[in-house]
Structure formats: structure tokens, C-alpha cells
Design a protein around this motif. Structure first.
Motif, PDB file in Angstrom:
ATOM      1  N   ASN A   1     -81.599  29.061 -17.319  1.00 30.86           N
ATOM      2  CA  ASN A   1     -80.851  29.700 -16.235  1.00 30.86           C
ATOM      3  C   ASN A   1     -80.287  28.558 -15.391  1.00 30.86           C
ATOM      4  O   ASN A   1     -80.946  28.057 -14.485  1.00 30.86           O
ATOM      5  CB  ASN A   1     -81.768  30.595 -15.412  1.00 30.86           C
ATOM      6  N   ALA A   2     -79.080  28.127 -15.723  1.00 32.68           N
ATOM      7  CA  ALA A   2     -78.512  26.914 -15.122  1.00 32.68           C
ATOM      8  C   ALA A   2     -77.510  27.258 -14.030  1.00 32.68           C
ATOM      9  O   ALA A   2     -76.713  28.197 -14.169  1.00 32.68           O
ATOM     10  CB  ALA A   2     -77.830  26.073 -16.195  1.00 32.68           C
ATOM     11  N   TRP A   3     -77.563  26.460 -12.964  1.00 35.68           N
ATOM     12  CA  TRP A   3     -76.641  26.637 -11.836  1.00 35.68           C
ATOM     13  C   TRP A   3     -75.862  25.355 -11.596  1.00 35.68           C
ATOM     14  O   TRP A   3     -76.401  24.252 -11.725  1.00 35.68           O
ATOM     15  CB  TRP A   3     -77.407  26.984 -10.563  1.00 35.68           C
ATOM     16  N   GLY A   4     -74.628  25.517 -11.208  1.00 37.51           N
ATOM     17  CA  GLY A   4     -73.853  24.369 -10.782  1.00 37.51           C
ATOM     18  C   GLY A   4     -73.841  24.287  -9.276  1.00 37.51           C
ATOM     19  O   GLY A   4     -74.242  25.218  -8.579  1.00 37.51           O
ATOM     20  N   GLU A   5     -73.356  23.165  -8.755  1.00 35.39           N
ATOM     21  CA  GLU A   5     -73.162  23.057  -7.327  1.00 35.39           C
ATOM     22  C   GLU A   5     -71.980  23.940  -6.949  1.00 35.39           C
ATOM     23  O   GLU A   5     -71.066  24.140  -7.731  1.00 35.39           O
ATOM     24  CB  GLU A   5     -72.889  21.604  -6.931  1.00 35.39           C
ATOM     25  N   GLY A   6     -72.022  24.467  -5.765  1.00 36.54           N
ATOM     26  CA  GLY A   6     -70.996  25.398  -5.346  1.00 36.54           C
ATOM     27  C   GLY A   6     -69.686  24.744  -4.969  1.00 36.54           C
ATOM     28  O   GLY A   6     -69.617  23.544  -4.718  1.00 36.54           O
ATOM     29  N   THR A   7     -68.677  25.585  -4.906  1.00 38.59           N
ATOM     30  CA  THR A   7     -67.369  25.147  -4.417  1.00 38.59           C
ATOM     31  C   THR A   7     -66.933  26.131  -3.331  1.00 38.59           C
ATOM     32  O   THR A   7     -67.030  27.344  -3.500  1.00 38.59           O
ATOM     33  CB  THR A   7     -66.332  25.063  -5.555  1.00 38.59           C
ATOM     34  N   GLN A   8     -66.509  25.593  -2.202  1.00 39.00           N
ATOM     35  CA  GLN A   8     -66.193  26.423  -1.038  1.00 39.00           C
ATOM     36  C   GLN A   8     -64.818  27.048  -1.176  1.00 39.00           C
ATOM     37  O   GLN A   8     -63.832  26.363  -1.458  1.00 39.00           O
ATOM     38  CB  GLN A   8     -66.242  25.579   0.241  1.00 39.00           C
TER      39      GLN A   8
ATOM     40  N   TRP B   1     -70.005  33.926 -12.366  1.00 34.08           N
ATOM     41  CA  TRP B   1     -69.708  33.374 -11.049  1.00 34.08           C
ATOM     42  C   TRP B   1     -70.442  34.221 -10.016  1.00 34.08           C
ATOM     43  O   TRP B   1     -70.402  35.459 -10.075  1.00 34.08           O
ATOM     44  CB  TRP B   1     -68.208  33.400 -10.759  1.00 34.08           C
ATOM     45  N   TYR B   2     -71.113  33.537  -9.109  1.00 35.17           N
ATOM     46  CA  TYR B   2     -71.761  34.164  -7.973  1.00 35.17           C
ATOM     47  C   TYR B   2     -71.125  33.589  -6.709  1.00 35.17           C
ATOM     48  O   TYR B   2     -70.468  32.545  -6.748  1.00 35.17           O
ATOM     49  CB  TYR B   2     -73.263  33.846  -7.946  1.00 35.17           C
ATOM     50  N   ARG B   3     -71.367  34.260  -5.582  1.00 32.43           N
ATOM     51  CA  ARG B   3     -70.910  33.699  -4.314  1.00 32.43           C
ATOM     52  C   ARG B   3     -71.933  34.016  -3.219  1.00 32.43           C
ATOM     53  O   ARG B   3     -72.677  34.998  -3.323  1.00 32.43           O
ATOM     54  CB  ARG B   3     -69.537  34.247  -3.931  1.00 32.43           C
ATOM     55  N   GLN B   4     -71.908  33.167  -2.219  1.00 31.07           N
ATOM     56  CA  GLN B   4     -72.802  33.361  -1.082  1.00 31.07           C
ATOM     57  C   GLN B   4     -72.039  33.057   0.194  1.00 31.07           C
ATOM     58  O   GLN B   4     -71.582  31.923   0.406  1.00 31.07           O
ATOM     59  CB  GLN B   4     -74.040  32.470  -1.194  1.00 31.07           C
TER      60      GLN B   4
ATOM     61  N   ARG C   1     -76.856  35.709  -2.017  1.00 32.27           N
ATOM     62  CA  ARG C   1     -75.976  35.386  -3.132  1.00 32.27           C
ATOM     63  C   ARG C   1     -75.730  36.653  -3.946  1.00 32.27           C
ATOM     64  O   ARG C   1     -76.659  37.420  -4.208  1.00 32.27           O
ATOM     65  CB  ARG C   1     -76.593  34.301  -4.018  1.00 32.27           C
ATOM     66  N   GLU C   2     -74.482  36.871  -4.324  1.00 30.17           N
ATOM     67  CA  GLU C   2     -74.131  38.077  -5.062  1.00 30.17           C
ATOM     68  C   GLU C   2     -73.333  37.732  -6.315  1.00 30.17           C
ATOM     69  O   GLU C   2     -72.602  36.743  -6.356  1.00 30.17           O
ATOM     70  CB  GLU C   2     -73.315  39.047  -4.197  1.00 30.17           C
ATOM     71  N   LEU C   3     -73.479  38.571  -7.320  1.00 24.75           N
ATOM     72  CA  LEU C   3     -72.742  38.397  -8.556  1.00 24.75           C
ATOM     73  C   LEU C   3     -71.282  38.807  -8.350  1.00 24.75           C
ATOM     74  O   LEU C   3     -71.007  39.879  -7.813  1.00 24.75           O
ATOM     75  CB  LEU C   3     -73.372  39.240  -9.668  1.00 24.75           C
ATOM     76  N   VAL C   4     -70.380  37.964  -8.791  1.00 23.59           N
ATOM     77  CA  VAL C   4     -68.954  38.254  -8.694  1.00 23.59           C
ATOM     78  C   VAL C   4     -68.409  38.735 -10.036  1.00 23.59           C
ATOM     79  O   VAL C   4     -67.744  39.767 -10.117  1.00 23.59           O
ATOM     80  CB  VAL C   4     -68.165  37.003  -8.246  1.00 23.59           C
ATOM     81  N   ALA C   5     -68.699  37.987 -11.083  1.00 20.48           N
ATOM     82  CA  ALA C   5     -68.172  38.338 -12.405  1.00 20.48           C
ATOM     83  C   ALA C   5     -68.997  37.665 -13.489  1.00 20.48           C
ATOM     84  O   ALA C   5     -69.541  36.572 -13.276  1.00 20.48           O
ATOM     85  CB  ALA C   5     -66.709  37.915 -12.540  1.00 20.48           C
TER      86      ALA C   5
ATOM     87  N   THR D   1     -64.348  34.822   1.499  1.00 23.74           N
ATOM     88  CA  THR D   1     -64.810  33.500   1.927  1.00 23.74           C
ATOM     89  C   THR D   1     -66.289  33.328   1.626  1.00 23.74           C
ATOM     90  O   THR D   1     -67.109  34.150   2.016  1.00 23.74           O
ATOM     91  CB  THR D   1     -64.562  33.313   3.435  1.00 23.74           C
ATOM     92  N   ALA D   2     -66.608  32.275   0.882  1.00 24.25           N
ATOM     93  CA  ALA D   2     -67.986  32.033   0.462  1.00 24.25           C
ATOM     94  C   ALA D   2     -68.041  30.733  -0.326  1.00 24.25           C
ATOM     95  O   ALA D   2     -67.000  30.162  -0.678  1.00 24.25           O
ATOM     96  CB  ALA D   2     -68.496  33.179  -0.410  1.00 24.25           C
ATOM     97  N   VAL D   3     -69.263  30.308  -0.615  1.00 22.97           N
ATOM     98  CA  VAL D   3     -69.462  29.251  -1.594  1.00 22.97           C
ATOM     99  C   VAL D   3     -69.633  29.931  -2.951  1.00 22.97           C
ATOM    100  O   VAL D   3     -70.452  30.845  -3.084  1.00 22.97           O
ATOM    101  CB  VAL D   3     -70.690  28.399  -1.262  1.00 22.97           C
ATOM    102  N   TYR D   4     -68.868  29.503  -3.921  1.00 22.04           N
ATOM    103  CA  TYR D   4     -68.892  30.097  -5.256  1.00 22.04           C
ATOM    104  C   TYR D   4     -69.671  29.195  -6.203  1.00 22.04           C
ATOM    105  O   TYR D   4     -69.438  27.981  -6.261  1.00 22.04           O
ATOM    106  CB  TYR D   4     -67.470  30.311  -5.758  1.00 22.04           C
TER     107      TYR D   4
END
Length: 114
Positions: free
Chosen positions: A102-109, A35-38, A44-48, A89-92
């Protein structure tokens, strides 16, 4: 593979949320699920991160508050977020990596506010 994240929302400080990331295919083959967040105006930063063997790594700012887990049978990764702070608070975003992918999903606020 396609990744679909959900579970975001508005929560008060000190509250909890659980994010889910469902994959269109098996997540077993991925070396890491993360999980990343921005946040607005920030990078964008790595969360876990959780590896295929179940090892986990957390950003210092969320350690002891967030927990990442994976359910290979459901091809889903979760992020349990407790003791939320306004600075969370961020988009995750959900991410899956293996050699050549290297796959990304759409974010969730996620918004933490009183």
C-alpha cells in the motif's frame, strides 16, 4: 515502489490542471492506482481509482469533471481535473495497492482561487 506526484498549482475557478504520478517501478502489477486528497481540517478522501484492467471509479463530487488514466509503458498515472472549484483545494496524493503493498507518494498542492 516509490511514487512521485507533480502537476499541482494555483488555478482560477473553472480552470484545469493535470496531475501526474510517476512510479519507480512497473505499475502493471498493482491492482489499483488511486488519487486521494486532503483539505485542511478534513480527512483524506478518495478522489478516483483505476484498476489494472482500466475500470474507473470516482467520488461523486468530481464525477464528470475529473478523469483518471494510466500509461503502463511510462509507469505513470494521471488525473485530469477540469471545471475546478474552490472546494477542490487540497493536497492530492497518489496511491498504489496490491496484495502486501500500500504505497503512497508525497502530495502535490492544488489551490483553486480567484
Amino acid at each position: 515502489v516509490q511514487l512521485q506526484a507533480c502537476g499541482g498549482g494555483l488555478v482560477q475557478p473553472g480552470g484545469s490542471l493535470r496531475l501526474s504520478c510517476a512510479a519507480s517501478g512497473s505499475i502493471f502489477s498493482f491492482n489499483t492506482m488511486s488519487w486521494y486528497r486532503q483539505a485542511p481540517g478534513k480527512q483524506r478522501e478518495l478522489v478516483a481509482t483505476i484498476t489494472s484492467s482500466g475500470s474507473t471509479v470516482y467520488a461523486g463530487s468530481v464525477k464528470d469533471r475529473f478523469a483518471i488514466s494510466r500509461d503502463n509503458a511510462k509507469d505513470t498515472v494521471y488525473l485530469q481535473m477540469n471545471s475546478l472549484k474552490p472546494e477542490d483545494t487540497a493536497v492530492y496524493y497518489c496511491n498504489a495497492k496490491r496484495i502486501g503493498v500500500n504505497a503512497w507518494g508525497e502530495g502535490t498542492q492544488v489551490t483553486v482561487s480567484s
